[in-house]
Design a protein around this motif. Structure first.
Motif, PDB file in Angstrom:
ATOM      1  N   ALA A 119      29.959  48.030  41.429  1.00  0.00           N
ATOM      2  CA  ALA A 119      28.780  48.876  41.209  1.00  0.00           C
ATOM      3  C   ALA A 119      28.720  50.012  42.214  1.00  0.00           C
ATOM      4  O   ALA A 119      28.235  51.113  41.901  1.00  0.00           O
ATOM      5  CB  ALA A 119      27.507  48.031  41.291  1.00  0.00           C
ATOM      6  N   THR A 159      30.373  44.570  35.052  1.00  0.00           N
ATOM      7  CA  THR A 159      29.668  45.502  35.940  1.00  0.00           C
ATOM      8  C   THR A 159      30.080  46.936  35.648  1.00  0.00           C
ATOM      9  O   THR A 159      29.236  47.837  35.585  1.00  0.00           O
ATOM     10  CB  THR A 159      29.956  45.165  37.410  1.00  0.00           C
ATOM     11  OG1 THR A 159      29.564  43.811  37.673  1.00  0.00           O
ATOM     12  CG2 THR A 159      29.204  46.095  38.348  1.00  0.00           C
ATOM     13  N   ARG A 162      28.640  47.897  32.143  1.00  0.00           N
ATOM     14  CA  ARG A 162      27.189  48.097  32.189  1.00  0.00           C
ATOM     15  C   ARG A 162      26.806  49.379  32.925  1.00  0.00           C
ATOM     16  O   ARG A 162      25.856  50.070  32.554  1.00  0.00           O
ATOM     17  CB  ARG A 162      26.551  46.885  32.879  1.00  0.00           C
ATOM     18  CG  ARG A 162      25.029  46.858  32.802  1.00  0.00           C
ATOM     19  CD  ARG A 162      24.491  45.533  33.350  1.00  0.00           C
ATOM     20  NE  ARG A 162      24.813  45.351  34.765  1.00  0.00           N
ATOM     21  CZ  ARG A 162      25.587  44.400  35.246  1.00  0.00           C
ATOM     22  NH1 ARG A 162      26.143  43.512  34.434  1.00  0.00           N
ATOM     23  NH2 ARG A 162      25.813  44.309  36.549  1.00  0.00           N
ATOM     24  N   GLY A 163      27.555  49.729  33.953  1.00  0.00           N
ATOM     25  CA  GLY A 163      27.240  50.930  34.724  1.00  0.00           C
ATOM     26  C   GLY A 163      27.956  52.169  34.256  1.00  0.00           C
ATOM     27  O   GLY A 163      27.852  53.219  34.899  1.00  0.00           O
ATOM     28  N   LEU A 165      31.058  52.824  34.427  1.00  0.00           N
ATOM     29  CA  LEU A 165      31.919  53.179  35.550  1.00  0.00           C
ATOM     30  C   LEU A 165      33.382  53.082  35.132  1.00  0.00           C
ATOM     31  O   LEU A 165      33.710  52.411  34.151  1.00  0.00           O
ATOM     32  CB  LEU A 165      31.647  52.224  36.716  1.00  0.00           C
ATOM     33  CG  LEU A 165      30.232  52.269  37.293  1.00  0.00           C
ATOM     34  CD1 LEU A 165      29.993  51.064  38.207  1.00  0.00           C
ATOM     35  CD2 LEU A 165      30.020  53.569  38.058  1.00  0.00           C
TER      36      LEU A 165
END
Length: 422
Positions: A119, A159, A162-163, A165
């Motif tokens: 994150a 992660t 979801r972000g 990234l």
């Protein structure tokens, strides 16, 4: 910049191998030296934090992953390094900081750490679940290690998704030298047996597939193995290419992979270049950099003692001795011998356990006093030659620049070894 790492295996297959130093340190002078070098070059800089050093609870630096990135970015801004030139890596991410707890608790905390790293913007993730937790054997079997690594990978993948990234690239494998160097003299270090490495790769591939992570496994760029390099408190085991030839040949069976070499500190440039050519292009270095920093600091302590009236007789070294004797936790389990031997190791060991003390208030005050004493002072060339004979005259005008130059000399060796950059 993940493309740079992802291209390592293809470059080796094409006969044009290149490598990169992995700077494993949170010391501001080391980071500044690495970033200053990056500002002058074309390639990226790889900076890594370890699970004990930086985690969601602060680690021994007091920094969470986002804090560490902000810390590095602030130095990068001062040095004129664009954010996209920095690759952030997380090293040994797994249950190690909590291995004295039950496995379920330690692995839950490890999952939280992996989530925090991804994150925050770390894109090179080394998953290491090799250590046993409370009630388990110290070393776990390959299948258990691989299944736990896959579970941590699932957290990283979710992660990143979801972000929104970048998808991380992964390092797997666990056969590494003792973190921070061995605590005794070593004559040789046996490279990982090819069959053991082959089995570890196969078991991890199967575990990732079973967990529905086959796509993530395509982003596994390297496995950690032991190429036969190590350093103890007062000696270094140099890389011997013929002894690692069979291990290196295994990469011909795994064309998408390379190996990552840990504890490459203090190797000569020729040895590092051979590691890169033999398929170990990610070269971890940490204590060797802070060793160079300490070496230069102690030289400047002698300089100031000789040329600055009222500075005293090596007050920095004396302050560090008093601090380490008063707070022995970071070295007492690693150094051995009589009082003279222990004193020598506290200050001059290749293991460089003194690096854990530089951020303590007593050490910071002693370093600040040294730099203040030398502020605006011209160090005579002859005195510089006495205490820092490898420093080119006028290479650095200020004490702070001398410290950075000392670290940079080590980094230059790694750049030279990794020179065939794309």
């Amino acid at each position: 910049m993940s493309r740079f790492l992802a291209g390592l295996a293809a470059a080796r297959r094409a006969g044009r191998p290149y490598g990169i130093a992995s700077v494993c340190s949170a010391h501001p002078t080391v980071l500044r030296a690495a970033l200053r070098r990056a500002a002058k070059g074309e390639g990226p800089v790889l900076i890594e934090a370890t699970c004990n050093q930086v985690n969601q609870f602060g680690g021994y630096t007091g920094m969470a992953p986002a804090d560490f990135i902000a810390f590095v970015e602030a130095i990068a801004a001062e040095e004129g390094v664009a954010r996209d030139k920095i690759i952030f890596g997380g090293d040994h991410l797994g249950p190690n900081p909590w291995r004295r707890e039950q496995a379920s608790v330690a692995l839950e905390k490890a999952a939280g750490m992996v989530e925090a790293y991804v994150a925050a913007g770390f894109t090179k993730i080394h998953l290491d679940a090799s250590m046993g937790c409370a009630g388990e054997p110290a070393a776990l079997d390959d299948r258990t290690v691989a299944e736990r690594a896959a579970a941590l990978c699932a957290v990283a993948e979710e992660t990143a998704r979801r972000g929104n990234l970048p998808a991380p690239v992964y390092i797997l494998g666990t056969e590494v030298p003792v973190p921070g160097g061995a605590d005794h003299a070593l004559a040789t270090v046996e490279p990982t047996a090819p069959d053991a490495a082959r089995e570890a790769i196969a078991v991890h591939r199967a575990a990732f597939g079973k967990a529905g992570l086959s796509d993530a496994f395509t982003r596994v760029i390297a496995f950690v193995v032991q190429p036969g390099v190590e350093f103890g408190s007062d000696n270094v085991v140099a890389y011997d290419p013929p002894r690692a030839a069979a291990l290196s040949a295994l990469l011909d069976e795994e064309p998408a992979l390379v190996f990552e070499a840990h504890s490459t500190d203090y190797q000569a440039e020729e040895a590092l270049a051979a590691l890169v050519g033999d398929g170990f292009p990610i070269l971890k270095v940490g204590p060797g950099l802070t060793f160079a920093y300490r070496e230069a600091l102690y030289a400047l302590d002698l300089v100031a003692s000789d040329i600055v009236p009222g500075y005293g007789d090596r007050p920095l070294a004396r302050a560090m001795e008093a601090l380490m004797v008063d707070v022995p936790g970071s070295w007492s389990g690693y150094y051995h011998g009589d009082e003279t031997a222990l004193r020598i190791q506290r200050h001059f060991s290749y293991s460089d356990r003194i690096r854990y003390y530089w951020t303590r208030p007593e050490a910071e005050a002693a370093v600040a006093a040294l730099l203040s004493a030398l502020s605006g002072v011209r160090i005579p060339e002859t005195v510089l030659h006495q205490y820092l004979p490898t420093m080119v005259p006028r290479e650095a005008d200020r004490a702070e620049d001398i410290l950075i130059a000392a670290v940079d000399r080590v980094l230059a060796i790694y750049d030279g070894a990794a020179a065939n950059r794309p």
